[in-house]
Write a protein that holds these residues in place. Structure first.
Motif, mmCIF file in Angstrom:
data_model
loop_
_atom_site.group_PDB
_atom_site.id
_atom_site.type_symbol
_atom_site.label_atom_id
_atom_site.label_comp_id
_atom_site.label_asym_id
_atom_site.label_seq_id
_atom_site.Cartn_x
_atom_site.Cartn_y
_atom_site.Cartn_z
ATOM 1 N N PRO A 1 -59.094 23.726 -2.645
ATOM 2 C CA PRO A 1 -58.161 22.596 -2.617
ATOM 3 C C PRO A 1 -58.769 21.380 -1.949
ATOM 4 O O PRO A 1 -59.582 21.490 -1.032
ATOM 5 C CB PRO A 1 -56.978 23.141 -1.810
ATOM 6 N N ALA A 2 -58.359 20.202 -2.420
ATOM 7 C CA ALA A 2 -58.840 18.963 -1.820
ATOM 8 C C ALA A 2 -58.024 18.568 -0.601
ATOM 9 O O ALA A 2 -58.461 17.744 0.201
ATOM 10 C CB ALA A 2 -58.803 17.838 -2.853
ATOM 11 N N GLN B 1 -48.166 -3.607 -2.546
ATOM 12 C CA GLN B 1 -47.700 -4.445 -3.643
ATOM 13 C C GLN B 1 -48.850 -5.107 -4.390
ATOM 14 O O GLN B 1 -48.714 -5.460 -5.562
ATOM 15 C CB GLN B 1 -46.718 -5.505 -3.121
ATOM 16 N N HIS B 2 -49.992 -5.290 -3.734
ATOM 17 C CA HIS B 2 -51.114 -5.964 -4.372
ATOM 18 C C HIS B 2 -52.399 -5.152 -4.283
ATOM 19 O O HIS B 2 -53.496 -5.690 -4.434
ATOM 20 C CB HIS B 2 -51.331 -7.337 -3.737
ATOM 21 N N GLY B 3 -52.277 -3.864 -4.023
ATOM 22 C CA GLY B 3 -53.469 -3.037 -3.933
ATOM 23 C C GLY B 3 -53.107 -1.624 -3.532
ATOM 24 O O GLY B 3 -51.943 -1.219 -3.563
ATOM 25 N N LEU B 4 -54.107 -0.861 -3.163
ATOM 26 C CA LEU B 4 -53.924 0.525 -2.758
ATOM 27 C C LEU B 4 -54.299 0.652 -1.290
ATOM 28 O O LEU B 4 -55.398 0.265 -0.886
ATOM 29 C CB LEU B 4 -54.805 1.442 -3.611
ATOM 30 N N LEU B 5 -53.368 1.167 -0.493
ATOM 31 C CA LEU B 5 -53.605 1.312 0.937
ATOM 32 C C LEU B 5 -54.801 2.230 1.176
ATOM 33 O O LEU B 5 -54.810 3.378 0.725
ATOM 34 C CB LEU B 5 -52.354 1.894 1.609
ATOM 35 N N PRO B 6 -55.851 1.763 1.867
ATOM 36 C CA PRO B 6 -57.036 2.605 2.072
ATOM 37 C C PRO B 6 -56.725 3.772 3.006
ATOM 38 O O PRO B 6 -55.905 3.671 3.922
ATOM 39 C CB PRO B 6 -58.047 1.638 2.693
ATOM 40 N N LEU B 7 -57.377 4.887 2.744
ATOM 41 C CA LEU B 7 -57.229 6.055 3.600
ATOM 42 C C LEU B 7 -58.022 5.851 4.893
ATOM 43 O O LEU B 7 -59.088 5.249 4.892
ATOM 44 C CB LEU B 7 -57.730 7.303 2.889
ATOM 45 N N SER B 8 -57.482 6.365 5.976
ATOM 46 C CA SER B 8 -58.198 6.307 7.250
ATOM 47 C C SER B 8 -58.841 7.658 7.525
ATOM 48 O O SER B 8 -58.602 8.637 6.811
ATOM 49 C CB SER B 8 -57.232 5.949 8.388
ATOM 50 N N SER B 9 -59.675 7.727 8.549
ATOM 51 C CA SER B 9 -60.360 8.967 8.900
ATOM 52 C C SER B 9 -60.397 9.108 10.412
ATOM 53 O O SER B 9 -60.927 8.235 11.110
ATOM 54 C CB SER B 9 -61.783 8.973 8.333
ATOM 55 N N THR B 10 -59.816 10.193 10.901
ATOM 56 C CA THR B 10 -59.830 10.498 12.324
ATOM 57 C C THR B 10 -60.756 11.662 12.633
ATOM 58 O O THR B 10 -61.394 11.707 13.676
ATOM 59 C CB THR B 10 -58.414 10.842 12.819
ATOM 60 N N TYR B 11 -60.839 12.599 11.695
ATOM 61 C CA TYR B 11 -61.585 13.837 11.911
ATOM 62 C C TYR B 11 -62.902 13.794 11.132
ATOM 63 O O TYR B 11 -63.014 13.121 10.112
ATOM 64 C CB TYR B 11 -60.734 15.039 11.479
ATOM 65 N N GLN B 12 -63.874 14.544 11.619
ATOM 66 C CA GLN B 12 -65.219 14.487 11.065
ATOM 67 C C GLN B 12 -65.222 14.828 9.572
ATOM 68 O O GLN B 12 -64.805 15.910 9.168
ATOM 69 C CB GLN B 12 -66.143 15.440 11.817
ATOM 70 N N GLN B 13 -65.690 13.878 8.745
ATOM 71 C CA GLN B 13 -65.865 14.045 7.307
ATOM 72 C C GLN B 13 -64.580 14.456 6.593
ATOM 73 O O GLN B 13 -64.619 15.133 5.563
ATOM 74 C CB GLN B 13 -66.974 15.071 7.018
ATOM 75 N N LEU B 14 -63.442 14.030 7.114
ATOM 76 C CA LEU B 14 -62.156 14.310 6.485
ATOM 77 C C LEU B 14 -61.293 13.052 6.512
ATOM 78 O O LEU B 14 -61.289 12.310 7.497
ATOM 79 C CB LEU B 14 -61.414 15.443 7.198
ATOM 80 N N VAL C 1 -62.444 20.838 1.070
ATOM 81 C CA VAL C 1 -61.301 20.046 1.505
ATOM 82 C C VAL C 1 -61.760 18.624 1.836
ATOM 83 O O VAL C 1 -62.753 18.432 2.536
ATOM 84 C CB VAL C 1 -60.605 20.694 2.723
ATOM 85 N N LEU C 2 -61.019 17.640 1.344
ATOM 86 C CA LEU C 2 -61.365 16.234 1.554
ATOM 87 C C LEU C 2 -60.430 15.535 2.528
ATOM 88 O O LEU C 2 -60.820 14.583 3.198
ATOM 89 C CB LEU C 2 -61.327 15.472 0.228
ATOM 90 N N ALA C 3 -59.153 15.987 2.581
ATOM 91 C CA ALA C 3 -58.152 15.269 3.371
ATOM 92 C C ALA C 3 -57.177 16.251 3.994
ATOM 93 O O ALA C 3 -56.936 17.334 3.452
ATOM 94 C CB ALA C 3 -57.396 14.267 2.484
ATOM 95 N N VAL C 4 -56.619 15.852 5.134
ATOM 96 C CA VAL C 4 -55.649 16.692 5.844
ATOM 97 C C VAL C 4 -54.474 15.836 6.291
ATOM 98 O O VAL C 4 -54.566 14.603 6.360
ATOM 99 C CB VAL C 4 -56.287 17.373 7.077
ATOM 100 N N TRP C 5 -53.381 16.512 6.575
ATOM 101 C CA TRP C 5 -52.235 15.871 7.219
ATOM 102 C C TRP C 5 -52.250 16.250 8.692
ATOM 103 O O TRP C 5 -52.351 17.429 9.034
ATOM 104 C CB TRP C 5 -50.930 16.336 6.603
ATOM 105 N N SER C 6 -52.174 15.291 9.539
ATOM 106 C CA SER C 6 -52.171 15.549 10.978
ATOM 107 C C SER C 6 -50.800 16.024 11.446
ATOM 108 O O SER C 6 -49.768 15.556 10.961
ATOM 109 C CB SER C 6 -52.542 14.278 11.745
ATOM 110 N N TYR C 7 -50.815 16.913 12.409
ATOM 111 C CA TYR C 7 -49.579 17.249 13.112
ATOM 112 C C TYR C 7 -49.378 16.250 14.251
ATOM 113 O O TYR C 7 -48.266 15.802 14.508
ATOM 114 C CB TYR C 7 -49.643 18.673 13.659
ATOM 115 N N PHE C 8 -50.469 15.912 14.924
ATOM 116 C CA PHE C 8 -50.437 14.889 15.968
ATOM 117 C C PHE C 8 -51.487 13.838 15.611
ATOM 118 O O PHE C 8 -52.664 13.993 15.916
ATOM 119 C CB PHE C 8 -50.744 15.488 17.347
#
Length: 634
Positions: A15-16, A97-110, A73-80
């Motif tokens: 799973p991604a 409304q004018h684009g796609l919200l970029p993903l952030s990264s808190t954890y190593q390579q995720l 795995v590429l992305a996770v949902w944080s609990y905290f």
């Protein structure tokens, strides 16, 4: 996790997304250092337990994010999370409304993957819900707003709350807003409400069923009322996260020269993985739309390799034409490289039919003196699930001198589904002509002896007349479910016209990861009657080159052949006495994706099965006498 990873990898379950939440201790979840939750015991207020998320804490005994990354795995949902926006994001907020919200990264390579935040409705009671919904869901009629309430403990992640989530999204769309978000729900997981109890026949509440039907209409526009501006693209969650990662890096690796598109793979700066992964076809580019001046003659190359897996789109609301890349790494062959006689019964109604072979991997249908030709193909087992596109290539040949008349013939391909619906592909279907089936119209072929590829979007089908009767709702036909028959016909053709069809397959977006060597899983279950397992049965998989692997079924009748080369054609047999049986999908199977349901029924009796014929039962078609054992049994 350590014990599960090898099995997940062998079965290609990659799973991604990891939905990091829940558990009694929270240690398996993701969270930033310094954030935690305190829980007070119900029976002892003095007893307080502190829970931390430790999945990404290297010094912890619960650290395992490295294993998840290795699995794909590429992305996770944080609990905290470090920031609340990494958990929830407004699906209709100003930033989308004018684009796609970029993903952030808190954890190593995720990456962090937020889910859509719900409207802040008061669910403590029906009256308070009605009062808050009157403001937040003002466009929805009062009676329908009341139906959305599912109890004080029904939060956004519960299955019964799905109706409310969809209703709020559609309200924003109807107000002219752009909506981009990920809906998360325990779909149909609850027993019900005070007035409803779920069952196999009715797994979700009437409110959820009603709003899911409306959601489907926004995806497919069954009734023609939605229009271009309000149509919804609804990919699976794994595909959605891959789209966002691709979207963030594609601009500097995409070149357009006229209508020729070239994509150069790159390394994603967060995950340190290659995009797109060339071993996974066009999976990582699914949904990418590029404006081109001439879509009919557009071409796409990825890493120098040409692909036909894209749709050719008419002008959109901007007035521009375009192409859209489509995920082709999980195909289900309808007419492929395996001869149809090995996976279906065939009846040539008129004309001359030639099956696919190793040297000519396509079927041919030729007209004789009648000028028409039709073949009916009845697959032994062909199931299409989550189909987003159909793909095929066709060409016409002419043995006479009247090339214009040969090209003037019309091809038609029909899928007769087990639910009673029909989906058809028609050449040069006149605009506005009434159709009794869901249909695509493809342009008339302009040249003889030239293959032309089509990738057809299910959401762009021409629908037969659709009436939404709420008490007896039935969607128009879709290429989803079991295929009962495939009909191929050629009409209005002079004698000597031949239609060739190849690479006819159903495509579905699948964000599942890819083994490092690109191999696939072959698996299934051996039973006597479809339910009673046969433990210890010998199962063999043989390729055309003579390579054979074998295994024995486990106590539940399951067999597994992990790590099989992609693209090979295999024959799978399970043997019991003098009977050897193959999966209902066919004597030989083309491996283009992970195949985990190649089930085999040996039958209650050890009597030799009769040769397959048009009147043979499915069980008889799927079994044959084992060479060398017939004489011994006699």
């Amino acid at each position: 996790m350590l014990s599960e990873i090898p099995w997940l990898a062998a079965w290609n379950i990659r799973p991604a997304i990891l939905t990091s939440h829940g558990g009694n201790t929270l240690i398996q979840d993701f969270g930033v250092p310094g954030k935690f939750a305190k829980f007070v015991a119900f029976d002892n207020p003095a007893l307080v337990d502190t829970h931390e998320a430790l999945a990404d804490q290297k010094q912890s005994h619960a650290y395992h994010s490295d294993l998840l990354r290795k699995l794909g795995v590429l992305a996770v949902w944080s609990y905290f999370a470090a920031d609340a926006k990494d958990i929830f994001a407004a699906p209709d907020g100003p930033e989308v409304q004018h684009g796609l919200l970029p993903l952030s990264s808190t954890y190593q390579q995720l990456y962090e993957l937020p889910r859509a935040s719900p409207p802040p409705l008061d669910t403590s009671s029906q009256d308070k819900f009605d009062a808050s919904a009157r403001v937040l869901l003002a466009d929805i009629p009062e009676a329908e707003r009341k139906e959305l309430y599912c109890g004080p403990s029904c939060n956004l992640s519960q299955g019964n709350a799905l109706a409310m989530l969809i209703a709020s999204h559609l309200q924003s769309i109807n107000r002219g807003k752009k909506v981009k978000g990920l809906i998360y729900t325990h779909f149909g997981s609850e027993e019900g409400t005070a007035v409803f109890r779920s069952s196999l026949e009715q797994p979700v509440t009437p409110a959820v069923a009603k709003w899911m039907r409306r959601f489907a209409n926004y995806v497919y526009d069954f009734d023609g009322s939605i229009g271009v501006d309000r149509r919804i693209w609804s990919p699976p969650a794994n595909t959605w996260v891959r789209y966002q990662v691709m979207h963030s890096g594609i601009a500097s690796h995409l070149a357009v020269d006229g209508s020729a598109i070239s994509i150069t793979p790159w390394t994603d700066p967060v995950t340190q993985t290659t995009w797109p992964d060339m071993r996974a076809g066009t999976r990582d580019l699914h949904g990418l739309t590029v404006y081109v001046p001439d879509p009919e003659h557009a071409s796409v190359k990825i890493g120098g390799k040409e692909t036909q897996s894209f749709t050719r789109n008419p002008p959109d609301e901007t007035g521009k034409t375009s192409i859209t890349l489509v995920d082709d790494h999980a195909p289900t062959p309808i007419i492929g490289q395996v001869a149809l006689k090995d996976r279906a019964s065939i009846e040539a109604i008129s004309g001359q039919f030639t099956d696919a072979s190793a040297s000519d991997p396509y079927i041919s249908l030729g007209t004789e003196t009648s000028g028409d030709a039709t073949v009916v193909i009845k697959p032994w087992r062909l199931e299409l699930w989550n189909t987003s596109h159909l793909q095929l290539a066709v060409r016409k040949r002419c043995s006479g001198n009247d090339a214009e008349s040969c090209l003037g013939s019309r091809l038609k391909i029909e899928l007769l589904m087990e639910d009673g619906g029909t989906v058809s592909i028609r050449e040069d279907q006149p605009a506005g002509e009434h159709v009794s089936s869901s249909a695509w119209s493809v342009p008339r072929l302009k040249k003889l002896d030239t293959w032309v590829s089509h990738t057809l979007d299910v959401a762009q089908l021409i629908w037969p007349k659709f009436v939404d009767e709420s008490d007896d709702w039935r969607r128009p036909p879709l290429p989803i479910g079991k295929v009962k028959e495939v009909r191929v016909s050629l009409t209005n053709a002079p004698a000597g016209t031949t239609l060739d069809v190849q690479n006819f397959k159903a495509l579905r977006p699948s964000g599942n990861g890819q083994a490092a060597d690109g191999t696939k899983l072959i698996a299934g279950r051996v039973t006597l009657d479809g339910s009673m397992p046969v433990p210890g049965a010998q199962v063999r998989a043989a390729t055309g080159s003579g390579h054979i692997v074998s295994t024995a079924t486990d106590q539940d009748g399951y067999y597994f052949f992990p790590g099989q080369p992609n693209g090979q054609i295999v024959g799978i047999r399970a043997q019991l006495g003098s009977r050897q049986c193959f999966p209902r999908q066919g004597r030989r199977i083309e491996i283009g994706k992970d195949e985990a349901e190649l089930d085999i029924e040996l039958g209650q009796s050890l009597q030799l099965a009769r040769p397959a014929s048009g009147n043979a039962s499915l069980a008889e078609q799927a079994c044959e006498a084992a060479p060398g054992l017939v004489a011994q049994e006699r």
